[in-house]
Every structure is written in structure tokens, then in C-alpha cells.
Design an enzyme around this catalytic site. Structure first.
Site, PDB file in Angstrom:
ATOM      1  CG  ASP A  46      -2.154   0.892   1.007  1.00 21.17           C
ATOM      2  OD1 ASP A  46      -2.678   0.953  -0.130  1.00 21.17           O
ATOM      3  OD2 ASP A  46      -2.593   1.533   1.980  1.00 21.17           O
ATOM      4  CB  CYS A 137      -8.453   4.242  -4.322  1.00 25.76           C
ATOM      5  SG  CYS A 137      -7.247   4.116  -2.987  1.00 25.76           S
ATOM      6  CE1 TYR A 141      -8.001   0.749   1.900  1.00 24.56           C
ATOM      7  CE2 TYR A 141      -8.581   0.571  -0.419  1.00 24.56           C
ATOM      8  CZ  TYR A 141      -7.753   0.239   0.641  1.00 24.56           C
ATOM      9  OH  TYR A 141      -6.695  -0.612   0.436  1.00 24.56           O
ATOM     10  CE1 TYR A 165      -8.071   4.624   3.793  1.00 20.56           C
ATOM     11  CE2 TYR A 165      -7.372   2.933   5.327  1.00 20.56           C
ATOM     12  CZ  TYR A 165      -7.084   3.824   4.313  1.00 20.56           C
ATOM     13  OH  TYR A 165      -5.810   3.925   3.828  1.00 20.56           O
ATOM     14  CD  GLU A 207      -9.015  -0.383  -4.177  1.00 25.93           C
ATOM     15  OE1 GLU A 207      -8.735  -0.835  -3.033  1.00 25.93           O
ATOM     16  OE2 GLU A 207      -8.385   0.558  -4.694  1.00 25.93           O
TER      17      GLU A 207
END
Length: 222
Positions: A46, A137, A141, A165, A207
Site C-alpha cells: 500500500d 480507492c 475504502y 477509513y 481493489e
């Protein structure tokens, strides 16, 4: 009643999102059973991903038609780098490692594929296509964080990731990008709309692949 673009986009990826929520990586985060090597794999990759994601957001800023959008995407690019330098450094410290050590590790296949697709799309496509490519993204999330926040995790490290998140500050950023996406949807030709759906669907699949790669401990096969 006509659906907004974001409603149509989400409907297109509902099956993918269901698979994301069912993935053992996320189940392990919430019940605290996720093996530490899988989480470390995720954090390191990440960190690599976010450096290129920040570049993608900067390109979105460069292509944006209005000053407000330029500022917003430029701020988000800075925020992506801050997350890489701050939050990930904190996680790596928990493993007794430094950000410099993580940066020296190879970018692995799924990360390379995802960022290559992302950068090719934002460089070569329209502003709407670029937004569609970076949107999962943000959005996936946010939705995952929202789902997991109520459950959190008995593991403090995993609870920290979930809280990042699921909190309102991140959710408000995502709402801003979704509102922009719907405004763009009002101006799309049929051809461009098709490309928007293709990019959004592809990066949503990436993802899932990103979490799966961490779960499998993916390495270069040769």
C-alpha cells in the site's frame, strides 16, 4: 426516476463489493485473526501504491476544468502521501521496521498491475475517465470502513486501520468526489460513459485483488 451516475456505477460493481466484504483478509481484520505477515504485506504494498496514487490524483488536478477541483485533487494527492508517510510508518514501527526498509522492497505483481493501469488511464483518458479510475480507492475504502467500524477489531493495530477509513473526515472527502462524479455524468457522451464504466469496474476489481494478494502473500513467481 433516472439514476445518477454514481448509482449506476455502484450497481455495476455490487457483486465485486460483496466479494470484497466476504474476503478472509477483511474478516481477519475484524476478528483479530489476520496473520501479521498478511497485514505487513498489505502495508508495504500500500505504501508503494499510494505513491503512484498520489501521482494519479495530481494528474486529475491538472486535468480538472475548475479551480475548486484543481485544489481538491491536489490536496488529496498531498493527503495520499501524508498517509503513506504517517499512518504506514506507524504500522511499520509496530513490526520493528522503518519506512526506508519498506520502500526498498519490490513492488509486487498486483500492485504493479494496478498502478500501471491507473496511471495509463489518468494520463491517456479524459478528466471523467481519470476520476472514474481513481474513484474506487476512495469509495470502496469508505464503504468498507463504514461496514467494519461498528465491529472494529480486538487487535489495536487493526482497529486503528479500520478507524482511519470509517471516520467522518474521510467519508466527507468521498462524498465530495461522488458529487463531482455525478456532475460529470450529466455531460458524458455514450462512448465516454462506456469508458468510465470500464475504468471504474476494472479498478474496483483491482481493489479486491490487492487484498487477496496480501492474503496469499503474493511474490514474483520467477
Amino acid at each position: 426516476m433516472t439514476q445518477t451516475l454514481t448509482e449506476q456505477l455502484w450497481a455495476a460493481v455490487e457483486p465485486v463489493y460483496a466479494e470484497i466484504l466476504d474476503h478472509p483478509f477483511l474478516a481477519g481484520l475484524t476478528d483479530g485473526t489476520l496473520p501479521r505477515p498478511a497485514f505487513r504485506h498489505f502495508v508495504v504494498q500500500d505504501s508503494h501504491y499510494l505513491r503512484d496514487y498520489a501521482r494519479a490524483l495530481a494528474i486529475c488536478a491538472a486535468k480538472a476544468p475548475g479551480e475548486a477541483e484543481v485544489r481538491a485533487f491536489a490536496d488529496d494527492a498531498i493527503g495520499a502521501l501524508a498517509a503513506e508517510q504517517g499512518m504506514h510508518a506507524e504500522f511499520l514501527t509496530a513490526f520493528g521496521e522503518s519506512a526506508e526498509q519498506a520502500a526498498a522492497e519490490p513492488v509486487l505483481p498486483t500492485t504493479r498491475a494496478y498502478t500501471s493501469y491507473l496511471l495509463a488511464t489518468v494520463y491517456g483518458g479524459s478528466f471523467a475517465e481519470a476520476v472514474a479510475a481513481v474513484l474506487p480507492c476512495y469509495w470502496v475504502y469508505a464503504r468498507v470502513g463504514e461496514q467494519l467500524l461498528a465491529r472494529s477489531s480486538p487487535d489495536p493495530l487493526y482497529a486503528r486501520w479500520i478507524a482511519t477509513y470509517g471516520d467522518e473526515a474521510f467519508q466527507s472527502v468521498v462524498r465530495r468526489v461522488l458529487a463531482l462524479t455525478d456532475r460529470l455524468g450529466e455531460q458524458l457522451s455514450e462512448a465516454e460513459r462506456g469508458r468510465v464504466f470500464e475504468h471504474f469496474t476494472t479498478t474496483t476489481r483491482y481493489e479486491w485483488m490487492f487484498w487477496d494478494a496480501a492474503w496469499r502473500g503474493e511474490q514474483w513467481p520467477v
